[in-house]
Design a protein around this motif. Structure first.
Motif, PDB file in Angstrom:
ATOM      1  N   GLY A  99      51.429  76.640 -26.351  1.00 46.68           N
ATOM      2  CA  GLY A  99      52.542  75.871 -25.803  1.00 46.68           C
ATOM      3  C   GLY A  99      53.738  76.676 -25.356  1.00 46.68           C
ATOM      4  O   GLY A  99      54.742  76.107 -24.913  1.00 46.68           O
ATOM      5  N   TYR A 100      53.668  78.011 -25.440  1.00 45.79           N
ATOM      6  CA  TYR A 100      54.786  78.845 -25.016  1.00 45.79           C
ATOM      7  C   TYR A 100      54.698  79.111 -23.523  1.00 45.79           C
ATOM      8  O   TYR A 100      53.630  79.440 -22.993  1.00 45.79           O
ATOM      9  CB  TYR A 100      54.791  80.168 -25.782  1.00 45.79           C
ATOM     10  CG  TYR A 100      55.046  79.981 -27.253  1.00 45.79           C
ATOM     11  CD1 TYR A 100      56.335  79.801 -27.727  1.00 45.79           C
ATOM     12  CD2 TYR A 100      53.989  79.967 -28.161  1.00 45.79           C
ATOM     13  CE1 TYR A 100      56.574  79.612 -29.078  1.00 45.79           C
ATOM     14  CE2 TYR A 100      54.212  79.780 -29.507  1.00 45.79           C
ATOM     15  CZ  TYR A 100      55.509  79.596 -29.969  1.00 45.79           C
ATOM     16  OH  TYR A 100      55.749  79.404 -31.292  1.00 45.79           O
ATOM     17  N   SER A 101      55.834  78.969 -22.833  1.00 46.91           N
ATOM     18  CA  SER A 101      55.868  79.175 -21.386  1.00 46.91           C
ATOM     19  C   SER A 101      56.136  80.647 -21.097  1.00 46.91           C
ATOM     20  O   SER A 101      57.283  81.107 -21.114  1.00 46.91           O
ATOM     21  CB  SER A 101      56.962  78.306 -20.754  1.00 46.91           C
ATOM     22  OG  SER A 101      56.708  76.935 -21.015  1.00 46.91           O
ATOM     23  N   VAL A 102      55.064  81.392 -20.864  1.00 44.59           N
ATOM     24  CA  VAL A 102      55.176  82.815 -20.554  1.00 44.59           C
ATOM     25  C   VAL A 102      54.863  82.994 -19.073  1.00 44.59           C
ATOM     26  O   VAL A 102      53.736  82.741 -18.625  1.00 44.59           O
ATOM     27  CB  VAL A 102      54.220  83.662 -21.420  1.00 44.59           C
ATOM     28  CG1 VAL A 102      54.410  85.154 -21.094  1.00 44.59           C
ATOM     29  CG2 VAL A 102      54.462  83.405 -22.894  1.00 44.59           C
ATOM     30  N   ASP A 103      55.858  83.410 -18.306  1.00 47.01           N
ATOM     31  CA  ASP A 103      55.663  83.637 -16.868  1.00 47.01           C
ATOM     32  C   ASP A 103      55.221  85.077 -16.624  1.00 47.01           C
ATOM     33  O   ASP A 103      55.628  86.002 -17.345  1.00 47.01           O
ATOM     34  CB  ASP A 103      56.964  83.384 -16.110  1.00 47.01           C
ATOM     35  CG  ASP A 103      57.342  81.914 -16.113  1.00 47.01           C
ATOM     36  OD1 ASP A 103      56.431  81.073 -16.290  1.00 47.01           O
ATOM     37  OD2 ASP A 103      58.542  81.609 -15.964  1.00 47.01           O
ATOM     38  N   SER A 104      54.361  85.261 -15.627  1.00 44.63           N
ATOM     39  CA  SER A 104      53.915  86.615 -15.245  1.00 44.63           C
ATOM     40  C   SER A 104      54.440  86.927 -13.850  1.00 44.63           C
ATOM     41  O   SER A 104      54.506  86.046 -12.985  1.00 44.63           O
ATOM     42  CB  SER A 104      52.395  86.707 -15.268  1.00 44.63           C
ATOM     43  OG  SER A 104      51.822  85.724 -14.403  1.00 44.63           O
ATOM     44  N   GLU A 105      54.828  88.177 -13.661  1.00 45.60           N
ATOM     45  CA  GLU A 105      55.342  88.637 -12.373  1.00 45.60           C
ATOM     46  C   GLU A 105      54.374  89.691 -11.826  1.00 45.60           C
ATOM     47  O   GLU A 105      54.184  90.743 -12.454  1.00 45.60           O
ATOM     48  CB  GLU A 105      56.739  89.236 -12.546  1.00 45.60           C
ATOM     49  CG  GLU A 105      57.744  88.229 -13.115  1.00 45.60           C
ATOM     50  CD  GLU A 105      59.052  88.888 -13.521  1.00 45.60           C
ATOM     51  OE1 GLU A 105      59.103  90.145 -13.528  1.00 45.60           O
ATOM     52  OE2 GLU A 105      60.006  88.163 -13.830  1.00 45.60           O
TER      53      GLU A 105
ATOM     54  N   GLY B 138      61.546  76.529 -22.536  1.00 44.47           N
ATOM     55  CA  GLY B 138      60.724  75.336 -22.337  1.00 44.47           C
ATOM     56  C   GLY B 138      61.386  74.095 -22.880  1.00 44.47           C
ATOM     57  O   GLY B 138      62.577  74.073 -23.172  1.00 44.47           O
ATOM     58  N   THR B 139      60.584  73.044 -23.029  1.00 39.80           N
ATOM     59  CA  THR B 139      61.110  71.768 -23.500  1.00 39.80           C
ATOM     60  C   THR B 139      61.010  71.625 -25.004  1.00 39.80           C
ATOM     61  O   THR B 139      61.458  70.636 -25.565  1.00 39.80           O
ATOM     62  CB  THR B 139      60.344  70.606 -22.845  1.00 39.80           C
ATOM     63  OG1 THR B 139      58.943  70.762 -23.134  1.00 39.80           O
ATOM     64  CG2 THR B 139      60.551  70.607 -21.349  1.00 39.80           C
ATOM     65  N   ARG B 140      60.404  72.610 -25.676  1.00 35.35           N
ATOM     66  CA  ARG B 140      60.277  72.548 -27.127  1.00 35.35           C
ATOM     67  C   ARG B 140      60.870  73.825 -27.719  1.00 35.35           C
ATOM     68  O   ARG B 140      60.935  74.862 -27.077  1.00 35.35           O
ATOM     69  CB  ARG B 140      58.810  72.412 -27.560  1.00 35.35           C
ATOM     70  CG  ARG B 140      57.893  73.405 -26.915  1.00 35.35           C
ATOM     71  CD  ARG B 140      56.442  73.219 -27.311  1.00 35.35           C
ATOM     72  NE  ARG B 140      56.180  73.761 -28.626  1.00 35.35           N
ATOM     73  CZ  ARG B 140      54.957  73.896 -29.135  1.00 35.35           C
ATOM     74  NH1 ARG B 140      53.911  73.496 -28.444  1.00 35.35           N
ATOM     75  NH2 ARG B 140      54.769  74.403 -30.326  1.00 35.35           N
ATOM     76  N   VAL B 141      61.325  73.723 -28.948  1.00 35.07           N
ATOM     77  CA  VAL B 141      61.928  74.869 -29.623  1.00 35.07           C
ATOM     78  C   VAL B 141      60.835  75.626 -30.362  1.00 35.07           C
ATOM     79  O   VAL B 141      60.236  75.096 -31.303  1.00 35.07           O
ATOM     80  CB  VAL B 141      63.014  74.417 -30.617  1.00 35.07           C
ATOM     81  CG1 VAL B 141      63.625  75.632 -31.313  1.00 35.07           C
ATOM     82  CG2 VAL B 141      64.101  73.617 -29.896  1.00 35.07           C
TER      83      VAL B 141
END
Length: 316
Positions: free
Chosen positions: A48-54, A66-69
């Motif tokens: 559930g963790y929002s990890v973006d890749s570049e 994200g929307t959760r802590v």
């Protein structure tokens, strides 16, 4: 080689520590291969963790809000800093909700490593604050003990100093902590008297669990109980007045620490106000500068009429 769970926590901690990491940097820090980093990034996303890749040679990974802590990974100094900040917020008005700060501090202290808890306790002993304008401040350590007692459902022995300076020892069933103004009140059932009481937290010396379950039946409205006792408890006389105002406006005019408010329709509120004598209550009511009706007692009604006549005669 660290285990996969510990490695994920380490990876999450690194991603939280700065805006962006390359795959090679993460692999070097964790001492794994680039392939393992990519696999662990995928597992974090599944959790559930929002990890973006570049993409690109200078690309990498960053943790997006994200929307959760997510669970926080704090080192020793960070945990201590957060605990100290929450302690100050619980005693002040910086966050607007000291109850939330106290609850967060209670949760944090329950999971702090022993070495950090000891340092925080040393800071509690070392810090000294000037008393607030309307009374002394309570030690945060004791405040946390009271909050924990309210959660535990266990009867406790309370060492308390009353308004006359007399030290008493009594068994109580803890229920709630309520804050009004800059004071905390401890709401508990006095076992010997079999009645719900409010105790000023700054007058509590210590609270010791007894190991017996608390009797938490017939629970009161803790906020209303504190409001009533603080507004009317110290005074020998109480008057009931009707204000032609909705509840919200009535509370602005007569704070909850001064009167106990009751709904009396969309444009009317009943307020019980304590005072030293009829004349003192009449002076206070005149000072409100608003139309009102004294419902009881007659002595306050007559005092208000007398003072109103004197005021009118003085301006003829």
């Amino acid at each position: 080689m660290i285990g996969s769970s510990a490695r994920l926590l380490r990876l999450l901690s690194l991603l939280s520590s700065r805006p962006s990491w390359t795959c090679a940097e993460l692999a070097e820090r964790i001492q794994v291969t680039d392939r393992t980093v990519r696999r662990d990034i995928s597992r974090l996303r599944e959790l559930g963790y929002s990890v973006d890749s570049e993409p690109g040679p200078w690309g990498g990974y960053r943790l997006r809000a994200g929307t959760r802590v997510p669970p926080l990974i704090l080192d020793d100094e960070e945990a201590l800093a957060v605990a100290v900040g929450l302690r100050e917020a619980a005693q002040g008005d910086a966050l607007g909700s000291d109850q939330a700060a106290l609850s967060a501090l209670l949760k944090l202290r329950q999971v702090l490593p022993g070495r950090i808890a000891e340092r925080l306790g040393a800071l509690d002993d070392a810090f000294v604050s000037l008393p607030a304008a309307d009374g002394p401040r309570i030690r945060t350590g004791l405040l946390l003990e009271l909050a924990l007692a309210c959660r535990s459902g266990e009867r406790a022995r309370l060492s308390y100093v009353d308004a006359e300076g007399r030290a008493t020892l009594r068994d109580v069933d803890p229920y709630r902590l309520v804050r009004t103004g800059r004071r905390w009140y401890f709401v508990a059932r006095d076992v010997a008297r079999d009645e719900w009481r409010t105790f000023r937290a700054d007058r509590i010396d210590r609270l010791q669990p007894t190991g017996r379950p608390a009797d938490l039946t017939d629970l009161p409205d803790a906020v209303r109980l504190v409001s009533h006792n603080t507004a009317n408890g110290p005074y020998p006389l109480s008057a009931t007045v009707r204000l032609p105002l909705p509840m919200e406006a009535a509370l602005r005019l007569v704070p909850a620490t001064v009167g106990t408010h009751r709904f009396d329709g969309p444009e009317s509120t009943l307020v019980d106000i304590g005072g030293p004598d009829p004349d003192g209550l009449a002076r206070y009511l005149l000072g409100l500068g608003t139309p009102l009706r004294v419902l009881a007692p007659d002595s306050v009604r007559q005092a208000l009429l007398r003072r109103t006549r004197e005021l009118c005669e003085a301006h003829e």
